[in-house]
Design an enzyme around this catalytic site. Structure first.
Site, PDB file in Angstrom:
ATOM      1  N   LYS A 194       0.942  -0.616   0.266  1.00 17.61           N
ATOM      2  CA  LYS A 194       0.517   0.080  -0.290  1.00 17.61           C
ATOM      3  C   LYS A 194       0.902   1.576  -0.022  1.00 17.61           C
ATOM      4  CE  LYS A 194      -3.368   2.387   2.965  1.00 17.61           C
ATOM      5  NZ  LYS A 194      -4.089   2.460   3.945  1.00 17.61           N
ATOM      6  N   HIS A 227      -7.058 -34.909 -33.421  1.00 16.36           N
ATOM      7  CA  HIS A 227      -8.885 -33.973 -32.889  1.00 16.36           C
ATOM      8  C   HIS A 227      -9.323 -34.232 -31.924  1.00 16.36           C
ATOM      9  CE1 HIS A 227      -7.475 -32.216 -37.089  1.00 16.36           C
ATOM     10  NE2 HIS A 227      -6.977 -33.209 -37.805  1.00 16.36           N
TER      11      HIS A 227
END
Length: 514
Positions: free
Chosen positions: A143, A281
């Protein structure tokens, strides 16, 4: 250089669980005249290395209490981190209360994630690895990062020392370090919530109301499904890289390779006996099971050797030399296995582009897909108890048919819907995947069959809405069918099976795969 960028680090707190690089960092700080405050084990570690250190309890005037649960949660520590050096009022208050500045916070957290990853850890044990003071100090420093630099990971130490050696710590680096704090503490909280949430009675199977994921990019891919798409591989930050997979040979994996190897690994892992799955696939083109990997592999290849070309192979046992010799002459993109024997590697590494992947046991708590601008979350598919299966025809399946139906049912769950799978007891015969109608899936399964279909069994991932699909299978010589049941025309379909001399099982569960 701006005044606010000048190095003003006079005092640092070092309190780390992961002590990698901490000695080198501490010596660097001492060499630059920085006073070091530290706690418990870190203070002892530094003192043993002859690094001057002030115990935090002596500096703050507050003792470490409750077995070390409270060490740094004091006004002097947090005041020294949080007061804004640009606010005259803050400076006056700090002076009034005798609170010196703390300019650097080097903290990493108790090893909660690695503790619970061991397995068998009790809630009580896990709770003792929940850090309180560490995240609080890091968040406070983050902070106030314009004045107080937080370092939450040893990977930041080198960049910090380089910047400080140059006479300034840039606001860019300060902001980067602050962001890393909030990423780390948020992931830490997610891990704690996930572990404790799994121990809430009745809550372990529920999907959370809010789902927080921290993902780390581990590999940038050349492109996505197509060259015009960008792509990368991410994993949960709480997991170690080796928990995903290890590529031990071959060229870089592509986006499509990763999708295919995932499908192959899931399918081969579905069996207890040695099994092999050949994928194209994301759909299987051949699946085999046997007494050994090479026997299972031979069956998977023989089921559809044409489609196996350019495929992805997965086996659920160590891939040995005999199995390697079977695929040596076949062009494959990827081989996935738990491990590879040394002789198998010698054989397969002759193909410089063939990707060899060592994969750990599957551990997928839930599946995620994007859809409609949001995300779909679901638990992995699973199989119910076969004890509830019902034979719905007068004709009973033979023991061999039943074993083949169980095999077909497991394979079918890994084929895109609508799907029909023809098998024998340990080998797929024909696979009809991804069709818009079930009758076309049946036709495709028969059409794709290279092996004889007479005497095969069939699995359907969902119910037959009409008898037409069943008639296609009967015409091909199929003798038994396993399906979920549940259609309004079940009676018509069962009657068709009776008429055509087939046995039929209802499982009571479907296995769509979209």
């Amino acid at each position: 250089m701006n005044e606010q960028d000048k190095v003003t680090i006079q005092r640092a707190i070092l309190s780390v669980s992961d002590k990698s690089g901490i000695i080198e960092l501490a010596r660097f700080l001492v060499g630059h005249g920085v006073e070091i405050l530290s706690t418990g084990g870190t203070a002892r570690h530094l003192a043993e290395a002859s690094i001057p250190v002030i115990p935090i309890a002596r500096w703050s005037g507050a003792p470490e209490v409750f077995g070390g649960r409270v060490k740094t949660l004091t006004p002097r520590v947090f005041g020294g981190i949080l007061f804004d050096r640009d606010q005259p009022g803050h400076l006056a208050e700090a002076d009034e209360h005798g609170i010196p500045s703390i300019d650097l916070v080097v903290v990493n957290l108790y090893p909660f994630e690695s503790t619970v990853a061991r397995g068998g850890v009790s809630v009580a044990e896990a709770i003792e690895q929940i850090d309180v003071g560490g995240p609080s100090m890091l968040r406070a420093a983050a902070k106030n990062h314009r004045h107080v630099l937080p370092l939450c990971d040893p990977s930041l130490y080198g960049s910090f020392m380089e910047e400080m050696s140059q006479g300034e710590i840039s606001q860019t680096f300060r902001l980067r370090a602050a962001v890393e704090v909030f990423r780390r503490t948020s992931a830490y909280d997610v891990a704690i919530a996930g572990f404790l949430g799994a121990h809430v009675p009745g809550g372990s199977t529920d999907l959370p109301e809010q789902l927080n994921l921290r993902l780390s990019r581990i590999q940038t891919l050349r492109y996505g499904e197509n060259p015009q798409q960008t792509a990368a591989l991410y994993q949960a930050s709480s997991r170690k890289r080796e928990e995903l997979f290890e590529q031990i040979h071959g060229k870089e994996l592509s986006y499509n390779n990763l999708l295919d190897l995932d499908s192959a690994w899931k399918l081969s892992s579905a069996f207890d006996d040695p099994a092999a799955a050949m994928i194209k696939h994301t759909n299987p083109c051949g699946v085999g099971r046997g007494a050994s990997v090479d026997e299972a592999l031979r069956r998977a290849i023989d089921a559809d050797p044409v489609s196996a070309f350019g495929g992805i192979l997965a086996v659920n046992r160590e891939l040995d030399e005999r199995a390697a010799s079977l695929v040596e002459a076949i062009f494959l993109e990827v081989i996935v296995a738990p491990s590879f024997s040394q002789r198998a590697l010698e054989v397969l590494r002759r193909k410089k582009n063939l990707r060899l992947i060592a994969a750990p046991p599957l551990n997928v708590p839930f599946e995620i897909r994007s859809a409609a601008g949001g995300y779909l979350i679901q638990s992995p598919d699973s199989f119910g108890d076969s004890a509830v299966w019902r034979v719905v025809t007068g004709k009973q399946p033979t023991d061999e048919d039943l074993a083949a139906m169980q095999f077909a049912w497991q394979v079918c769950a890994h084929v895109k819907s609508n799907s029909i799978v023809l098998t024998r007891i340990n080998q797929t015969v024909g696979i009809g995947a991804g069709q818009m109608s079930r009758v076309d899936a049946a036709r495709l399964a028969v059409m794709k069959s290279i092996l004889p279909t007479t005497g095969a069994v069939a699995a359907s991932d969902a119910f037959f809405p009409f008898r037409d699909g069943l008639d296609v299978l009967a015409d091909a010589g199929v003798t038994a069918v396993i399906q979920p049941g549940g259609s309004v025309r079940d009676e018509e379909v069962v009657a068709a099976a009776e008429e055509r001399g087939l046995s039929m099982i209802f499982t009571g569960e479907r296995h769509f795969r979209h």
